[in-house]
Write an enzyme that holds these catalytic residues in place. Structure first.
Site, PDB file in Angstrom:
ATOM      1  N   GLY A  19      71.846  67.214 -96.397  1.00  0.00           N
ATOM      2  CA  GLY A  19      73.033  67.174 -96.901  1.00  0.00           C
ATOM      3  C   GLY A  19      73.768  65.718 -97.317  1.00  0.00           C
TER       4      GLY A  19
ATOM      5  N   HIS B 175      69.348  67.917-109.254  1.00  0.00           N
ATOM      6  CA  HIS B 175      67.805  68.118-109.148  1.00  0.00           C
ATOM      7  C   HIS B 175      67.010  66.740-109.169  1.00  0.00           C
ATOM      8  CE1 HIS B 175      64.021  70.481-109.360  1.00  0.00           C
ATOM      9  NE2 HIS B 175      63.694  69.403-110.405  1.00  0.00           N
TER      10      HIS B 175
HETATM   11  C1  GAR Z   1      67.733  66.222-103.248  1.00  0.00           C
HETATM   12  O1  GAR Z   1      66.558  65.639-103.418  1.00  0.00           O
HETATM   13  C2  GAR Z   1      67.859  67.445-103.953  1.00  0.00           C
HETATM   14  O2  GAR Z   1      67.700  66.885-105.327  1.00  0.00           O
HETATM   15  C3  GAR Z   1      66.972  68.265-103.880  1.00  0.00           C
HETATM   16  O3  GAR Z   1      66.818  68.406-102.346  1.00  0.00           O
HETATM   17  C4  GAR Z   1      67.235  67.204-101.877  1.00  0.00           C
HETATM   18  C5  GAR Z   1      68.401  67.460-100.827  1.00  0.00           C
HETATM   19  O4  GAR Z   1      68.671  66.212 -99.986  1.00  0.00           O
HETATM   20  N1  GAR Z   1      67.283  69.582-104.489  1.00  0.00           N
HETATM   21  C6  GAR Z   1      66.307  70.297-105.052  1.00  0.00           C
HETATM   22  O5  GAR Z   1      65.159  70.151-104.989  1.00  0.00           O
HETATM   23  C7  GAR Z   1      66.718  71.606-105.539  1.00  0.00           C
HETATM   24  N2  GAR Z   1      65.899  72.073-106.623  1.00  0.00           N
HETATM   25  P1  GAR Z   1      69.905  66.283 -99.164  1.00  0.00           P
HETATM   26  O6  GAR Z   1      70.189  67.413 -98.359  1.00  0.00           O
HETATM   27  O7  GAR Z   1      69.899  65.211 -98.545  1.00  0.00           O
HETATM   28  O8  GAR Z   1      71.115  66.142-100.304  1.00  0.00           O
END
Ligand code: GAR
Length: 203
Positions: A12, A109
């Site tokens: 998150g 993304h």
């Molecule tokens: C982030 O890097 C986001 O861009 C990616 O997951 C991570 C979540 O981090 N999302 C994807 O790959 C969606 N296809 P976070 O929970 O610390 O925001």
């Protein structure tokens, strides 16, 4: 004031970036809910600390994806949000939800789309050997990471990068791009024209 709700599956940190931008007054909106598919998501702690209502729909407790999606749709409708922000939500959103919130649901993304959609985008970039990587904020449509692009930010890929070091460089840009896109939406400054998004000047 616009109402936004966030879907997140894990750490998150992008959700936190949006909460921080809200607290600084950079986004004119109220965050009315966090919905997560993962009861262990750290995003839940972040929401509680910010006084944001949490809905946990434990994906693995459902008999089918359809059953889960039916509850997700209901939970999203209950938020009465103007905008849904997918911030590290790691599931493909089903057709009924895409249709219900068309033009009102955005995703971050960690790649320069349309390159490297889907899972492990940073690993895909390192393995492909690209020299520039980055992140994309886009509207969600029926495909995987394929909707109209709102913002992209790029970073270099260095000689000795691996998936983790590249991800660390990209996420710095994610934390800027996502709140910026949310702010633009909340200021009614985003116009969708087919595949293309136009950012309107400040009124
Ligand atoms: C982030 O890097 C986001 O861009 C990616 O997951 C991570 C979540 O981090 N999302 C994807 O790959 C969606 N296809 P976070 O929970 O610390 O925001």
């Amino acid at each position: 004031m616009k109402r936004i709700a966030v879907l997140a599956s894990g750490r998150g940190s992008n959700f936190q970036a949006v909460l921080d931008a809200l607290a600084r007054g950079e986004i004119q909106a109220k965050c009315v809910g966090l919905i997560t598919d993962n009861p262990k998501a750290y995003a839940i702690t972040r929401a509680r600390e910010a006084g944001v209502e949490v809905t946990v729909l434990d994906y693995h407790a459902y008999p089918s994806k359809d059953a889960y999606e039916a509850d997700l749709l209901a939970a999203m409708q209950a938020c009465e949000a103007d905008l849904f922000v997918l911030a590290g939500y790691m599931r493909i959103v089903g057709e009924a939800i895409v249709e219900a919130f068309a033009g009102r649901m955005i995703n971050i993304h960690p790649a320069l789309l349309p390159s490297f959609p889907g899972l492990h985008a940073q690993r895909q970039a390192v393995e492909y050997g690209v020299k520039v990587a980055g992140c994309t904020v886009h509207f969600v449509d029926a495909g995987t990471d394929s909707g109209p692009i709102i913002i992209q930010r790029c970073v270099p890929v260095l000689e000795d990068d691996d998936e983790d070091s590249l991800a660390e460089r990209i996420i710095v840009e994610e934390h800027r791009a996502l709140p910026e896109a949310v702010a633009l939406f909340c200021e009614d400054r985003i116009e969708i024209d087919g595949r293309c998004v136009r950012i309107l000047p400040r009124a």
